[in-house]
Design an enzyme around this catalytic site. Structure first.
Site, mmCIF file in Angstrom:
data_model
loop_
_atom_site.group_PDB
_atom_site.id
_atom_site.type_symbol
_atom_site.label_atom_id
_atom_site.label_comp_id
_atom_site.label_asym_id
_atom_site.label_seq_id
_atom_site.Cartn_x
_atom_site.Cartn_y
_atom_site.Cartn_z
ATOM 1 N N HIS A 193 14.448 -40.438 3.554
ATOM 2 C CA HIS A 193 12.899 -40.547 3.476
ATOM 3 C C HIS A 193 12.462 -39.047 3.026
ATOM 4 O O HIS A 193 12.335 -38.226 3.972
ATOM 5 C CB HIS A 193 12.550 -40.893 4.708
ATOM 6 C CG HIS A 193 12.836 -42.473 5.173
ATOM 7 N ND1 HIS A 193 14.092 -42.782 5.582
ATOM 8 C CD2 HIS A 193 12.070 -43.217 5.510
ATOM 9 C CE1 HIS A 193 13.942 -43.937 5.948
ATOM 10 N NE2 HIS A 193 12.907 -44.374 5.939
ATOM 11 N N ASP A 215 14.667 -40.017 8.109
ATOM 12 C CA ASP A 215 13.495 -39.267 8.978
ATOM 13 C C ASP A 215 12.267 -40.286 8.667
ATOM 14 O O ASP A 215 11.667 -40.140 7.900
ATOM 15 C CB ASP A 215 13.258 -38.050 8.304
ATOM 16 C CG ASP A 215 12.268 -37.436 8.791
ATOM 17 O OD1 ASP A 215 11.632 -37.766 10.024
ATOM 18 O OD2 ASP A 215 11.614 -36.370 7.979
ATOM 19 N N SER A 225 12.144 -31.217 3.940
ATOM 20 C CA SER A 225 13.754 -31.208 4.116
ATOM 21 C C SER A 225 14.347 -31.249 2.757
ATOM 22 O O SER A 225 15.455 -30.734 2.523
ATOM 23 C CB SER A 225 14.199 -32.605 4.880
ATOM 24 O OG SER A 225 13.518 -33.689 4.418
ATOM 25 N N HIS A 232 13.851 -29.358 10.785
ATOM 26 C CA HIS A 232 14.342 -28.598 9.687
ATOM 27 C C HIS A 232 15.445 -27.583 10.082
ATOM 28 O O HIS A 232 16.250 -27.154 9.287
ATOM 29 C CB HIS A 232 13.002 -28.067 8.958
ATOM 30 C CG HIS A 232 12.431 -29.153 8.270
ATOM 31 N ND1 HIS A 232 10.972 -29.037 7.935
ATOM 32 C CD2 HIS A 232 12.622 -30.241 8.016
ATOM 33 C CE1 HIS A 232 10.729 -29.925 7.357
ATOM 34 N NE2 HIS A 232 11.596 -31.067 7.146
ATOM 35 N N ASP A 272 13.720 -47.698 -1.896
ATOM 36 C CA ASP A 272 13.639 -48.075 -0.268
ATOM 37 C C ASP A 272 14.965 -47.159 0.081
ATOM 38 O O ASP A 272 16.241 -47.497 -0.161
ATOM 39 C CB ASP A 272 13.905 -49.499 0.069
ATOM 40 C CG ASP A 272 14.005 -49.766 1.412
ATOM 41 O OD1 ASP A 272 13.062 -49.760 1.876
ATOM 42 O OD2 ASP A 272 15.066 -49.796 1.834
ATOM 43 N N GLY A 273 14.746 -46.371 1.075
ATOM 44 C CA GLY A 273 16.052 -45.414 1.677
ATOM 45 C C GLY A 273 17.188 -45.974 2.311
ATOM 46 O O GLY A 273 18.095 -45.786 1.978
ATOM 47 N N GLU A 332 12.549 -41.745 -1.809
ATOM 48 C CA GLU A 332 11.071 -41.837 -1.501
ATOM 49 C C GLU A 332 10.596 -43.238 -2.001
ATOM 50 O O GLU A 332 10.525 -43.451 -3.101
ATOM 51 C CB GLU A 332 10.220 -40.531 -1.907
ATOM 52 C CG GLU A 332 8.738 -40.718 -1.699
ATOM 53 C CD GLU A 332 8.204 -41.046 -0.170
ATOM 54 O OE1 GLU A 332 8.934 -40.183 0.448
ATOM 55 O OE2 GLU A 332 7.416 -41.735 -0.090
HETATM 56 C C1 SAM Z 1 8.541 -38.391 7.894
HETATM 57 S S1 SAM Z 1 8.336 -38.432 6.001
HETATM 58 C C2 SAM Z 1 9.635 -37.519 5.538
HETATM 59 C C3 SAM Z 1 9.506 -36.015 5.591
HETATM 60 C C4 SAM Z 1 10.597 -35.189 5.320
HETATM 61 N N1 SAM Z 1 12.057 -36.049 5.384
HETATM 62 C C5 SAM Z 1 10.725 -33.857 5.526
HETATM 63 O O1 SAM Z 1 11.234 -33.782 6.686
HETATM 64 O O2 SAM Z 1 10.139 -33.036 4.836
HETATM 65 C C6 SAM Z 1 8.503 -40.085 5.792
HETATM 66 C C7 SAM Z 1 8.604 -40.344 4.191
HETATM 67 O O3 SAM Z 1 9.365 -41.663 4.129
HETATM 68 C C8 SAM Z 1 8.580 -42.496 3.220
HETATM 69 N N2 SAM Z 1 9.090 -43.628 3.280
HETATM 70 C C9 SAM Z 1 8.593 -44.625 4.273
HETATM 71 N N3 SAM Z 1 9.390 -45.736 4.110
HETATM 72 C C10 SAM Z 1 10.507 -45.479 3.444
HETATM 73 C C11 SAM Z 1 11.478 -46.339 3.124
HETATM 74 N N4 SAM Z 1 11.832 -47.345 3.508
HETATM 75 N N5 SAM Z 1 12.210 -45.625 2.329
HETATM 76 C C12 SAM Z 1 12.092 -44.476 1.676
HETATM 77 N N6 SAM Z 1 11.092 -43.763 1.854
HETATM 78 C C13 SAM Z 1 10.135 -44.127 2.758
HETATM 79 C C14 SAM Z 1 7.402 -42.308 3.375
HETATM 80 O O4 SAM Z 1 6.418 -42.361 2.140
HETATM 81 C C15 SAM Z 1 7.171 -40.582 3.797
HETATM 82 O O5 SAM Z 1 6.723 -39.834 2.567
#
Ligand code: SAM
Length: 287
Positions: free
Chosen positions: A41, A174, A106, A18, A153-154, A124
């Site tokens: 993500h 992330d 984030s 962060h 999907d990211g 997300e």
């Molecule tokens: C490590 S966390 C993210 C934390 C956030 N970036 C932060 O720093 O506050 C990962 C998140 O990505 C989501 N996720 C997993 N695979 C994903 C994808 N293919 N596309 C989007 N989100 C995804 C998960 O549900 C989870 O909430």
């Protein structure tokens, strides 16, 4: 069981990531033209460190809690990147009722830093988490021109959303690194994104467990990528144990000017405040 960042919120890796994300935003804001902040993500956006998940793992005690308590005892000023990060957390806590146990993710931190010429999109994949993120962003003071949450999907959105109309962008990737095809998805996603938007700044977070494994992974992920590549790493413990999260790394493609020098100053300070013993590094893989 699907990944829940609420177990890890505010840990040392979040602190490192962060501060880096906010420093990247500040570097991009040295130019007046707006940019897109894309968080592929997004997570929940706001975490309760006194809640069940965070208390169960207790990871924030070696992260944000340690940083805050060390700085509370210190009379000397800290690097502006660390101070700015803590000030944003404080003001987001105030905006959400004032609990000292809240920790912003984030998208919320970024939203608090963006200008009215910048925009934010957070993706997300879990429906309930994307709704929680939307609620957290709706309740947070934001200055960005637009703020949008996409449930999806990211990696696919990298293709759909790039290039941004502004032709300037910071893309934060992330992933949870819990599925066996994550490496492949990152590599394909980055390649597709860079094909559409080669001048974007890309920041990919990665875990550091064993040094050798991480170096091999970095070599595979960056294979065929032809642009400036910087890694910044902070290791709480020596990276010699494959079972534990020893360090936090960010691979940055097209890093902004002087971001490396700045990181070389704030990273050792963060490590010292966290009482880390594994060292920190700023390295160009390709300049
Ligand atoms: C490590 S966390 C993210 C934390 C956030 N970036 C932060 O720093 O506050 C990962 C998140 O990505 C989501 N996720 C997993 N695979 C994903 C994808 N293919 N596309 C989007 N989100 C995804 C998960 O549900 C989870 O909430």
């Amino acid at each position: 069981m699907q990944y829940r960042h609420s177990f890890h919120a505010g840990n040392f890796a979040d602190v490192h990531k962060h501060i880096a994300v906010l420093a990247l935003i500040a570097a991009l804001q040295k130019k007046p033209k707006g940019f897109l902040f894309l968080d592929t993500h997004g997570g929940e956006g706001l975490y309760d460190l006194a809640g069940h998940d965070a208390r169960h793992s207790a990871e924030s005690s070696a992260g944000i809690a340690q940083l805050e308590s060390r700085l509370a005892q210190s009379a000397s000023p800290c690097h502006p990147a660390i101070r700015g990060y803590l000030d944003r957390i404080e003001s987001l806590r105030r905006a959400h009722g004032g609990s000292p146990h809240l920790y912003p993710g984030s998208p919320l931190l970024a939203a608090s830093a963006l200008r009215d010429v910048d925009s934010l999109i957070a993706v997300e994949s879990q429906a309930a988490i994307s709704r929680a993120l939307q609620r957290a962003l709706d309740a947070a003071p934001a200055t960005a021109a637009s703020t949008r949450v996409i449930h999806g999907d990211g990696y696919q959105q990298l293709k759909a959303l790039l290039p941004p109309a502004s032709r300037r962008g910071l893309i934060v990737i992330d992933p949870p690194y819990e599925s066996s095809d994550e490496e492949q998805r990152i590599a394909t996603g980055l390649a597709a994104a860079r094909l559409r938007f080669s001048t974007g700044v890309y920041a990919l977070w990665y875990p550091i467990k064993k040094r050798h494994d991480t170096d091999l992974w970095l070599a595979r992920i960056t294979r065929g990528i032809d642009c400036p590549q910087l890694v910044i790493e902070l290791c709480l413990r020596p990276p010699d144990n494959a079972a534990g999260l020893n360090g936090s790394g960010m691979l940055i493609l097209n890093p902004p000017w002087q971001f490396d020098e700045d990181a070389g100053r704030w990273q050792p300070e963060v490590l010292a405040l966290l009482g880390g013993t594994g060292g920190s590094a700023v390295r160009w893989l390709k300049s």
